[in-house]
Design a protein around this motif. Structure first.
Motif, PDB file in Angstrom:
ATOM      1  N   SER A  18       0.838  -1.210   0.000  1.00 48.77           N
ATOM      2  CA  SER A  18       0.000   0.000   0.000  1.00 48.77           C
ATOM      3  C   SER A  18       0.860   1.242   0.000  1.00 48.77           C
ATOM      4  O   SER A  18       0.551   2.230  -0.683  1.00 48.77           O
ATOM      5  N   ALA A  19       1.951   1.200   0.786  1.00 53.21           N
ATOM      6  CA  ALA A  19       2.851   2.350   0.841  1.00 53.21           C
ATOM      7  C   ALA A  19       3.470   2.588  -0.529  1.00 53.21           C
ATOM      8  O   ALA A  19       3.566   3.725  -0.995  1.00 53.21           O
ATOM      9  N   ALA A  20       3.884   1.504  -1.175  1.00 54.81           N
ATOM     10  CA  ALA A  20       4.538   1.638  -2.483  1.00 54.81           C
ATOM     11  C   ALA A  20       3.568   2.204  -3.508  1.00 54.81           C
ATOM     12  O   ALA A  20       3.921   3.103  -4.286  1.00 54.81           O
ATOM     13  N   ILE A  21       2.348   1.695  -3.500  1.00 57.12           N
ATOM     14  CA  ILE A  21       1.340   2.168  -4.469  1.00 57.12           C
ATOM     15  C   ILE A  21       1.111   3.670  -4.276  1.00 57.12           C
ATOM     16  O   ILE A  21       1.139   4.453  -5.222  1.00 57.12           O
ATOM     17  N   ARG A  22       0.906   4.081  -3.021  1.00 61.45           N
ATOM     18  CA  ARG A  22       0.637   5.490  -2.733  1.00 61.45           C
ATOM     19  C   ARG A  22       1.870   6.358  -3.030  1.00 61.45           C
ATOM     20  O   ARG A  22       1.762   7.427  -3.633  1.00 61.45           O
ATOM     21  N   SER A  56      -7.274 -20.238  -3.568  1.00 60.30           N
ATOM     22  CA  SER A  56      -7.461 -19.140  -2.626  1.00 60.30           C
ATOM     23  C   SER A  56      -8.838 -19.156  -1.980  1.00 60.30           C
ATOM     24  O   SER A  56      -9.027 -18.671  -0.876  1.00 60.30           O
ATOM     25  N   ALA A  57      -9.829 -19.755  -2.665  1.00 63.40           N
ATOM     26  CA  ALA A  57     -11.172 -19.804  -2.096  1.00 63.40           C
ATOM     27  C   ALA A  57     -11.152 -20.488  -0.727  1.00 63.40           C
ATOM     28  O   ALA A  57     -11.796 -20.027   0.226  1.00 63.40           O
ATOM     29  N   ALA A  58     -10.355 -21.581  -0.628  1.00 64.62           N
ATOM     30  CA  ALA A  58     -10.287 -22.318   0.632  1.00 64.62           C
ATOM     31  C   ALA A  58      -9.651 -21.483   1.735  1.00 64.62           C
ATOM     32  O   ALA A  58      -9.851 -21.745   2.914  1.00 64.62           O
ATOM     33  N   LEU A  59      -8.886 -20.487   1.368  1.00 61.96           N
ATOM     34  CA  LEU A  59      -8.153 -19.709   2.365  1.00 61.96           C
ATOM     35  C   LEU A  59      -8.934 -18.476   2.821  1.00 61.96           C
ATOM     36  O   LEU A  59      -8.457 -17.685   3.612  1.00 61.96           O
ATOM     37  N   GLY A  60     -10.136 -18.304   2.295  1.00 63.50           N
ATOM     38  CA  GLY A  60     -11.012 -17.259   2.821  1.00 63.50           C
ATOM     39  C   GLY A  60     -11.062 -16.015   1.948  1.00 63.50           C
ATOM     40  O   GLY A  60     -10.182 -15.776   1.116  1.00 63.50           O
ATOM     41  N   SER A  61     -12.103 -15.183   2.186  1.00 60.01           N
ATOM     42  CA  SER A  61     -12.326 -14.023   1.324  1.00 60.01           C
ATOM     43  C   SER A  61     -11.272 -12.944   1.554  1.00 60.01           C
ATOM     44  O   SER A  61     -10.898 -12.224   0.640  1.00 60.01           O
ATOM     45  N   ASP A  62     -10.783 -12.820   2.783  1.00 63.71           N
ATOM     46  CA  ASP A  62      -9.745 -11.830   3.066  1.00 63.71           C
ATOM     47  C   ASP A  62      -8.503 -12.107   2.240  1.00 63.71           C
ATOM     48  O   ASP A  62      -7.834 -11.193   1.764  1.00 63.71           O
ATOM     49  N   TYR A  63      -8.220 -13.396   2.141  1.00 63.20           N
ATOM     50  CA  TYR A  63      -7.044 -13.800   1.378  1.00 63.20           C
ATOM     51  C   TYR A  63      -7.239 -13.412  -0.083  1.00 63.20           C
ATOM     52  O   TYR A  63      -6.352 -12.838  -0.715  1.00 63.20           O
ATOM     53  N   ALA A  64      -8.415 -13.686  -0.601  1.00 65.64           N
ATOM     54  CA  ALA A  64      -8.689 -13.376  -2.007  1.00 65.64           C
ATOM     55  C   ALA A  64      -8.621 -11.868  -2.265  1.00 65.64           C
ATOM     56  O   ALA A  64      -8.168 -11.430  -3.325  1.00 65.64           O
ATOM     57  N   ALA A  65      -9.034 -11.058  -1.285  1.00 69.50           N
ATOM     58  CA  ALA A  65      -9.025  -9.597  -1.444  1.00 69.50           C
ATOM     59  C   ALA A  65      -7.617  -9.087  -1.701  1.00 69.50           C
ATOM     60  O   ALA A  65      -7.424  -8.032  -2.337  1.00 69.50           O
ATOM     61  N   GLY A  66      -6.641  -9.823  -1.235  1.00 65.90           N
ATOM     62  CA  GLY A  66      -5.260  -9.408  -1.412  1.00 65.90           C
ATOM     63  C   GLY A  66      -4.838  -9.372  -2.868  1.00 65.90           C
ATOM     64  O   GLY A  66      -3.927  -8.626  -3.239  1.00 65.90           O
ATOM     65  N   ALA A  67      -5.483 -10.171  -3.696  1.00 65.55           N
ATOM     66  CA  ALA A  67      -5.090 -10.260  -5.109  1.00 65.55           C
ATOM     67  C   ALA A  67      -5.152  -8.893  -5.791  1.00 65.55           C
ATOM     68  O   ALA A  67      -4.286  -8.556  -6.594  1.00 65.55           O
ATOM     69  N   GLU A  68      -6.167  -8.096  -5.428  1.00 63.34           N
ATOM     70  CA  GLU A  68      -6.301  -6.762  -6.035  1.00 63.34           C
ATOM     71  C   GLU A  68      -5.137  -5.865  -5.644  1.00 63.34           C
ATOM     72  O   GLU A  68      -4.597  -5.136  -6.472  1.00 63.34           O
ATOM     73  N   VAL A  69      -4.782  -5.910  -4.363  1.00 66.68           N
ATOM     74  CA  VAL A  69      -3.681  -5.073  -3.887  1.00 66.68           C
ATOM     75  C   VAL A  69      -2.385  -5.482  -4.579  1.00 66.68           C
ATOM     76  O   VAL A  69      -1.604  -4.634  -5.020  1.00 66.68           O
ATOM     77  N   ALA A  71      -2.039  -6.870  -7.471  1.00 62.27           N
ATOM     78  CA  ALA A  71      -2.065  -6.443  -8.876  1.00 62.27           C
ATOM     79  C   ALA A  71      -1.728  -4.956  -8.992  1.00 62.27           C
ATOM     80  O   ALA A  71      -0.942  -4.546  -9.858  1.00 62.27           O
ATOM     81  N   ALA A  72      -2.308  -4.145  -8.100  1.00 64.92           N
ATOM     82  CA  ALA A  72      -2.027  -2.708  -8.119  1.00 64.92           C
ATOM     83  C   ALA A  72      -0.554  -2.442  -7.830  1.00 64.92           C
ATOM     84  O   ALA A  72       0.068  -1.554  -8.426  1.00 64.92           O
ATOM     85  N   PHE A  73      -0.008  -3.225  -6.921  1.00 63.53           N
ATOM     86  CA  PHE A  73       1.409  -3.068  -6.582  1.00 63.53           C
ATOM     87  C   PHE A  73       2.286  -3.418  -7.781  1.00 63.53           C
ATOM     88  O   PHE A  73       3.218  -2.690  -8.121  1.00 63.53           O
ATOM     89  N   ARG A  74       1.954  -4.512  -8.424  1.00 60.19           N
ATOM     90  CA  ARG A  74       2.737  -4.953  -9.591  1.00 60.19           C
ATOM     91  C   ARG A  74       2.793  -3.861 -10.667  1.00 60.19           C
ATOM     92  O   ARG A  74       3.798  -3.719 -11.348  1.00 60.19           O
ATOM     93  N   SER A  75       1.693  -3.109 -10.817  1.00 59.50           N
ATOM     94  CA  SER A  75       1.669  -2.118 -11.899  1.00 59.50           C
ATOM     95  C   SER A  75       1.993  -0.710 -11.400  1.00 59.50           C
ATOM     96  O   SER A  75       1.835   0.259 -12.117  1.00 59.50           O
TER      97      SER A  75
END
Lengths: 462, 376
Positions: A18-22, A56-69, A71-75
């Motif tokens: 998050s710090a890097a993105i901002r 990731s589904a087995a690891l919960g929705s919080d885990y899946a939410a990380g994918a967006e962050v 992706a944003a970090f990667r770009s």
């Protein structure tokens, strides 16, 4: 790598990303260094691969939410150095890194330590036997290798991470033989007083209740203390006593233990930043201002490394720190930075609302933070709590002196595991505060390097 | 006599202060040791603890040889063997030029009548140090040298000193020394102590203490760095040094490898701390990898630096102040003081109790350094 970065971020978890993105959005030159092969930190470990494999589904929705962050970090345009170990930091700021056998030094105008939490070391008699491991280590195996223990496991401890792991293990097809719940039962009543304020994090509460509900059908022994792992050359059984003085024992080859997580302050200690003792969380935390800046100007801490708050609070703290770094670098006025940081500050406050409840509920019992004499505290050098206590009773009040006398903390783990426990024992024995007592000095390398790798530093360019 | 009156005040709770206090107390005198931090905080605790006569300057050789005898019976002095093992010390040569250098050294001390340094060939060197890289050609060996455990040594000297009646105050730094009715009043951050004799064993800060009694003794600061590794299987007996390189390399009782040799970190006397210079210590690691290829993959556990005083001629000051009666200096060991600990304390006791010594310390007096400055 001779270029000087505006911001060097250590750790690619929720806070670091998050710090890097901002920071990138604010126009800073940013580099992010991380030990793992892919971004995500502990909580979103291996999330890109897990998402691709549908795990990731087995690891919960919080885990899946990380994918967006991620992706944003990667770009984001930040320079990202994966599988890179930081083994020393120096004022100025110079960061010594190792990637494989390649050694180099990065320099930066500001530094953000976003190295997160570590599991609280849990020394008890027999904890060094093969077959005893931490819940955190088991969770890493589950997340990155999909590894599920082939026999039902016994788990001893308490805390959100333990509950999360039980849920993740069950979802992945694993089995829990039983839980030895070490939460102090009196804490439940104390925790009730924090329930109202915790409602601000109502979704977290709901999540917790859902996790707890999954324990139905699993044998749970409450108020467990005096845990002892027994076995000849490996774990064979676990003995315990409860708060009601009832002795019990279970036969098992695997015991997973967990007594919560604490900030990993190795880097801020190495930089000699000021630290305070958090009595409720029973850990040292770096002293931070409203931007997450330490006592050393230009050095920031965001995320669990600045005090346990979880992933959401960490992400917000990362953003706040990015505004703070832009402010220190003169890229933003104080007013502009304050305006930008307002939203993440609100988010962070809301995410932290549940902490008093959790911290009180899961406050580590004294046995964990200052174990009985016969318990090995420093497993590298095989030093018991009794040896440390004796050194303190003989007049050694400085942890460095106790280290010199006892060898506690001189092994390859560099005191990361035993340092705080040794200080706690000294403080208690001498009736001094934890801040007065302090911790033994952190020496390089902060992470193990070989003699040849150290030798290679001489050839590296800054 | 009040609780602040002593026969001797020792300033500095490092090994030299403790040894002086022990020897003096055993002569029946009352002694207090004033230590600013805690016993063994700086050079003593950061020492590689080499017990080496090999290569000693002739000015301190007689003392060093006496110290060696004392080390071989160290338990008689302090009730513990201090982890001392006499596995020998070797100084290797890697070229013809270095062999010549070693030959000249042996000839020099043989000319002075000493026979303890022995030149050995490649075959004997390999027998003594099988792990050494094959290009090493010859060495000087002193078989009765060795190494000890610095922390055990500190504990043993402390306990013996306390058993002999020495009072040790930790956390009391000296802020002033004043003459009071023919005696010295030593003020600390917390208290004041009075004695006719004051021993300056303040290590890296000894010049500051000397200045308090009017002795202007130029001293530098040495910040020697050390590397210690994880434990490995025993493979190395003697301590290895090199004729052409800054190196001291040994394996401890615990199995850890200890690398020293005098590469310098960054001192900060005012903050009482030092910082490692990693680029410099990397050079030590490279030397080790070149001489002992087998240790390349051994993990480094810690790197640190200690603080001590260094004199311009690299030998210590052991003796009375030339102008301040009752002040005895013992400092400036310049990176090789550990081995001299048992004997330096005996010399200080000679001066403190009898006002003179029969030991050979003429070349170790403070005047030599002060005269040089006057001439400069």
């Amino acid at each position: 790598m001779s270029r000087q970065f505006d911001a060097l971020i250590l750790g690619a978890g929720p806070a670091g990303m998050s710090a890097a993105i901002r920071a990138r959005a604010l126009g800073l030159e940013v580099a992010v260094v991380d030990e793992q092969p892919a971004p995500g930190g502990q909580i979103w470990r291996d999330i890109e691969r897990s998402t691709a494999h549908g795990r990731s589904a087995a690891l919960g929705s919080d885990y899946a939410a990380g994918a967006e962050v991620v992706a944003a970090f990667r770009s984001s345009g930040a320079t990202y150095l994966a599988e890179t170990t930081v083994w020393q930091v120096e004022p100025g700021y110079r960061v010594y890194i190792r990637r494989g056998n390649e050694m180099s030094i990065l320099s930066a105008k500001t530094l953000l330590i976003a190295t997160g939490a570590m599991e609280r070391p849990v020394p008890f008699p027999g904890w060094t036997l093969p077959g005893v491991m931490t819940v955190g280590a088991a969770q890493i195996l589950l997340k990155s290798a999909g590894q599920v223990p082939d026999v039902p496991v016994w788990i001893a401890g308490n805390g959100p991470l333990m509950l999360l792991y039980v849920n993740q293990l069950l979802d992945a097809g694993g089995q829990v033989a039983g839980i030895l719940d070490t939460a102090v039962r009196a804490n439940r009543w104390a925790a009730v007083f924090h329930l109202a304020s915790a409602l601000a994090s109502w979704d977290e509460l709901v999540k917790g209740i859902r996790w707890v509900s999954r324990l139905r059908g699993i044998p749970v022994v409450r108020g467990v203390r005096d845990i002892e792992a027994v076995g000849e050359s490996k774990l064979e059984a676990v003995r315990y006593r409860t708060e009601n003085d009832i002795d019990g024992a279970v036969t098992t080859g695997i015991l997973l233990v967990h007594e919560g997580v604490i900030p990993d302050i190795h880097l801020s200690l190495a930089l000699d930043c000021r630290h305070d003792w958090n009595e409720v969380q029973q850990c040292f935390v770096p002293t931070l201002d409203e931007w997450g800046q330490t006592s050393m100007g230009g050095v920031f801490v965001a995320g669990d490394g600045g005090g346990i708050g979880g992933a959401r609070a960490a992400g917000a703290a990362g953003e706040i720190a990015a505004y703070g770094m832009a402010r220190v670098l003169g890229r933003l006025t104080g007013t502009a930075a304050g305006a930008g940081a307002a939203a993440p500050r609100r988010l962070r406050a809301r995410a932290l609302a549940i902490r008093p409840l959790l911290d009180t509920l899961h406050c580590a019992r004294r046995q964990v933070t200052a174990p009985a004499d016969k318990t090995v505290v420093c497993r590298c050098e095989d030093i018991t709590a009794g040896t440390i206590r004796a050194a303190a009773k003989a007049g050694a009040r400085d942890p460095n002196q106790v280290k010199a006398i006892t060898r506690c903390g001189m092994g390859p783990c560099l005191g990361r595991q035993c340092g705080a426990i040794a200080s706690r024992i000294i403080a208690e024995t001498l009736g001094r505060s934890m801040v007065e007592t302090g911790l033994s000095r952190v020496r390089p390398p902060l992470r193990p390097i070989t003699m040849a790798q150290l030798a290679a530093l001489g050839d590296s360019k800054t | 006599m009040s609780s602040h009156d002593f026969d001797v005040v020792v300033i500095g709770g490092g090994l030299h202060g403790l040894s002086a206090a022990l020897h003096i107390a055993r002569e029946g005198r009352s002694v207090v040791v004033l230590e600013r931090a805690w016993v063994g905080r700086h050079a003593s605790g950061a020492s590689a603890a080499g017990v080496r006569t090999l290569g000693r300057d002739p000015a301190e050789l007689a003392l060093s040889l006496e110290a060696r005898h004392m080390w071989h019976a160290i338990a008689e002095l302090v009730g513990d063997d201090c982890g001392f093992h006499s596995h020998g010390q070797v100084r290797i040569a890697e070229s013809e030029a270095e062999i010549e250098k070693l030959e000249r050294r042996v000839a020099l001390i043989q000319g002075l009548g000493y026979r303890h340094e022995e030149l050995v060939d490649r075959v004997e060197l390999r027998r003594l140090v099988p792990a050494l890289a094959p290009h090493c050609m010859a060495a000087i060996v002193v078989r009765e040298d060795g190494a000890a455990d610095p922390h055990r040594t500190i504990i043993a000297f402390r306990r013996s000193a306390e058993a002999a009646g020495v009072v040790i105050h930790e956390g009391q730094g000296v802020v002033a020394i004043e003459q009071r009715a023919g005696r010295w009043a030593v003020r600390t951050s917390a208290d004041a102590y009075v004695a006719p004799v004051v021993v300056n064993a303040a290590g890296a800060w000894a010049a500051r203490i000397a200045a308090m009694v009017g002795d202007d003794i130029p001293l530098g600061t040495k910040t020697s760095m050390m590397i210690v590794t994880e434990r490995v299987e025993p493979f190395l007996g003697p301590v290895v040094t090199a004729a052409g390189r800054a190196l001291s390399f040994k394996q401890t009782d615990k199995g850890t490898l200890l690398v020293g040799g005098g590469r310098q970190g960054i001192p900060d006397l005012d903050r009482e701390t030092s910082t490692v210079n990693l680029q410099e210590i990397a050079a030590s690691a490279r030397t080790v990898c070149e001489l002992f290829p087998g240790v390349s993959d051994v993990r480094v556990a810690r790197v640190w630096a200690g603080l001590e005083a260094i004199t311009t001629d690299m030998v210590p000051v052991i003796g009375p102040s030339p102008q301040a009666a009752g002040i005895i200096h013992v400092f400036g060991f310049s990176g090789h003081g550990f081995q001299l600990v048992p004997v330096a304390g005996a010399v200080v006791a000679d001066f403190a109790v009898r006002g003179r010594t029969d030991r050979e310390v003429g070349a170790l007096q403070a005047q030599r350094l002060m005269v040089q400055r006057a001439a400069a």
